[in-house]
Design an enzyme around this catalytic site. Sequence first.
Site, PDB file in Angstrom:
ATOM      1  CG  ASP A  33     -15.527  30.808  41.395  1.00  0.00           C
ATOM      2  OD1 ASP A  33     -14.995  31.759  40.796  1.00  0.00           O
ATOM      3  OD2 ASP A  33     -16.717  30.455  41.195  1.00  0.00           O
ATOM      4  CB  ILE A  34     -19.977  30.707  44.542  1.00  0.00           C
ATOM      5  CG1 ILE A  34     -21.127  30.213  45.404  1.00  0.00           C
ATOM      6  CG2 ILE A  34     -20.470  31.277  43.233  1.00  0.00           C
ATOM      7  CD1 ILE A  34     -22.002  31.348  45.931  1.00  0.00           C
ATOM      8  CG  ASN A  91     -11.807  36.609  33.023  1.00  0.00           C
ATOM      9  OD1 ASN A  91     -11.118  36.238  32.073  1.00  0.00           O
ATOM     10  ND2 ASN A  91     -12.478  35.770  33.795  1.00  0.00           N
ATOM     11  CD  GLU A  99     -19.454  35.514  35.502  1.00  0.00           C
ATOM     12  OE1 GLU A  99     -19.622  35.293  36.715  1.00  0.00           O
ATOM     13  OE2 GLU A  99     -19.461  34.626  34.647  1.00  0.00           O
ATOM     14  CB  VAL A 100     -17.249  40.055  40.252  1.00  0.00           C
ATOM     15  CG1 VAL A 100     -17.250  40.872  41.542  1.00  0.00           C
ATOM     16  CG2 VAL A 100     -18.249  38.901  40.339  1.00  0.00           C
ATOM     17  CG  HIS A 104     -11.850  38.519  40.452  1.00  0.00           C
ATOM     18  ND1 HIS A 104     -12.651  39.576  40.068  1.00  0.00           N
ATOM     19  CD2 HIS A 104     -12.157  37.486  39.615  1.00  0.00           C
ATOM     20  CE1 HIS A 104     -13.414  39.196  39.060  1.00  0.00           C
ATOM     21  NE2 HIS A 104     -13.132  37.939  38.751  1.00  0.00           N
ATOM     22  CG  HIS A 106     -10.607  33.237  38.228  1.00  0.00           C
ATOM     23  ND1 HIS A 106     -11.858  32.694  38.414  1.00  0.00           N
ATOM     24  CD2 HIS A 106     -10.822  34.476  37.721  1.00  0.00           C
ATOM     25  CE1 HIS A 106     -12.786  33.558  38.033  1.00  0.00           C
ATOM     26  NE2 HIS A 106     -12.178  34.653  37.598  1.00  0.00           N
TER      27      HIS A 106
HETATM   28  P1  AMP Z   1     -15.012  36.816  36.523  1.00  0.00           P
HETATM   29  O1  AMP Z   1     -15.790  36.266  35.379  1.00  0.00           O
HETATM   30  O2  AMP Z   1     -13.515  36.759  36.280  1.00  0.00           O
HETATM   31  O3  AMP Z   1     -15.487  38.189  36.942  1.00  0.00           O
HETATM   32  O4  AMP Z   1     -15.245  35.812  37.723  1.00  0.00           O
HETATM   33  C1  AMP Z   1     -16.158  36.027  38.738  1.00  0.00           C
HETATM   34  C2  AMP Z   1     -16.215  34.762  39.545  1.00  0.00           C
HETATM   35  O5  AMP Z   1     -16.832  35.037  40.789  1.00  0.00           O
HETATM   36  C3  AMP Z   1     -17.019  33.633  38.906  1.00  0.00           C
HETATM   37  O6  AMP Z   1     -16.158  32.495  38.702  1.00  0.00           O
HETATM   38  C4  AMP Z   1     -18.121  33.335  39.923  1.00  0.00           C
HETATM   39  O7  AMP Z   1     -18.419  31.970  40.036  1.00  0.00           O
HETATM   40  C5  AMP Z   1     -17.515  33.898  41.192  1.00  0.00           C
HETATM   41  N1  AMP Z   1     -18.460  34.322  42.220  1.00  0.00           N
HETATM   42  C6  AMP Z   1     -19.550  35.096  42.061  1.00  0.00           C
HETATM   43  N2  AMP Z   1     -20.162  35.292  43.238  1.00  0.00           N
HETATM   44  C7  AMP Z   1     -19.426  34.640  44.176  1.00  0.00           C
HETATM   45  C8  AMP Z   1     -19.522  34.466  45.581  1.00  0.00           C
HETATM   46  N3  AMP Z   1     -20.532  35.011  46.294  1.00  0.00           N
HETATM   47  N4  AMP Z   1     -18.588  33.718  46.209  1.00  0.00           N
HETATM   48  C9  AMP Z   1     -17.582  33.156  45.506  1.00  0.00           C
HETATM   49  N5  AMP Z   1     -17.423  33.290  44.177  1.00  0.00           N
HETATM   50  C10 AMP Z   1     -18.334  34.013  43.514  1.00  0.00           C
END
Ligand code: AMP
Length: 119
Positions: A33-34, A91, A99-100, A104, A106
């Site tokens: 995770d970034i 999530n 967010e994405v 996925h 974690h």
């Molecule tokens: P979620 O809130 O479950 O959708 O988590 C999305 C996660 O993706 C967050 O913890 C971000 O820090 C992570 N994230 C977003 N962009 C990147 C990226 N380019 N590389 C790695 N992790 C990322």
Amino acid sequence: MPYDSNNIFAKILRGEIPCDKVYENSYVLAFKDIMPKAPVHVLVIPKSSYISFDDFSTHATNEEIGEFFRAVGEIARDLKVEQDGYRLIANHHHFAGQEVDHFHVHILGGKPLGPMLIS
Ligand code: AMP
């Protein structure tokens, strides 16, 4: 809501943006995770396009689901967090703060993680 192929994880899967890869097979990709929330914070994503856990659990094949979760366990062992313990988070949608919009999981570990929910 249709799958948006411009989401950041789709771009990572296509190699359009880099990631810190820790594992890959024909079904999944895992990378750090970034913005890590723990000493170990790895994201595991299926290579197929699913928006969230709800989409994945509804539409993925049994093979995809089995291979995905088998890989999550293997990655956790590779990360050496299975002895002390780790947390999985997936999530789904707004209330969970997704967010994405590419499914996925974690993997979090490397220290005591505290209470499950912080409000
Ligand atoms: P979620 O809130 O479950 O959708 O988590 C999305 C996660 O993706 C967050 O913890 C971000 O820090 C992570 N994230 C977003 N962009 C990147 C990226 N380019 N590389 C790695 N992790 C990322």
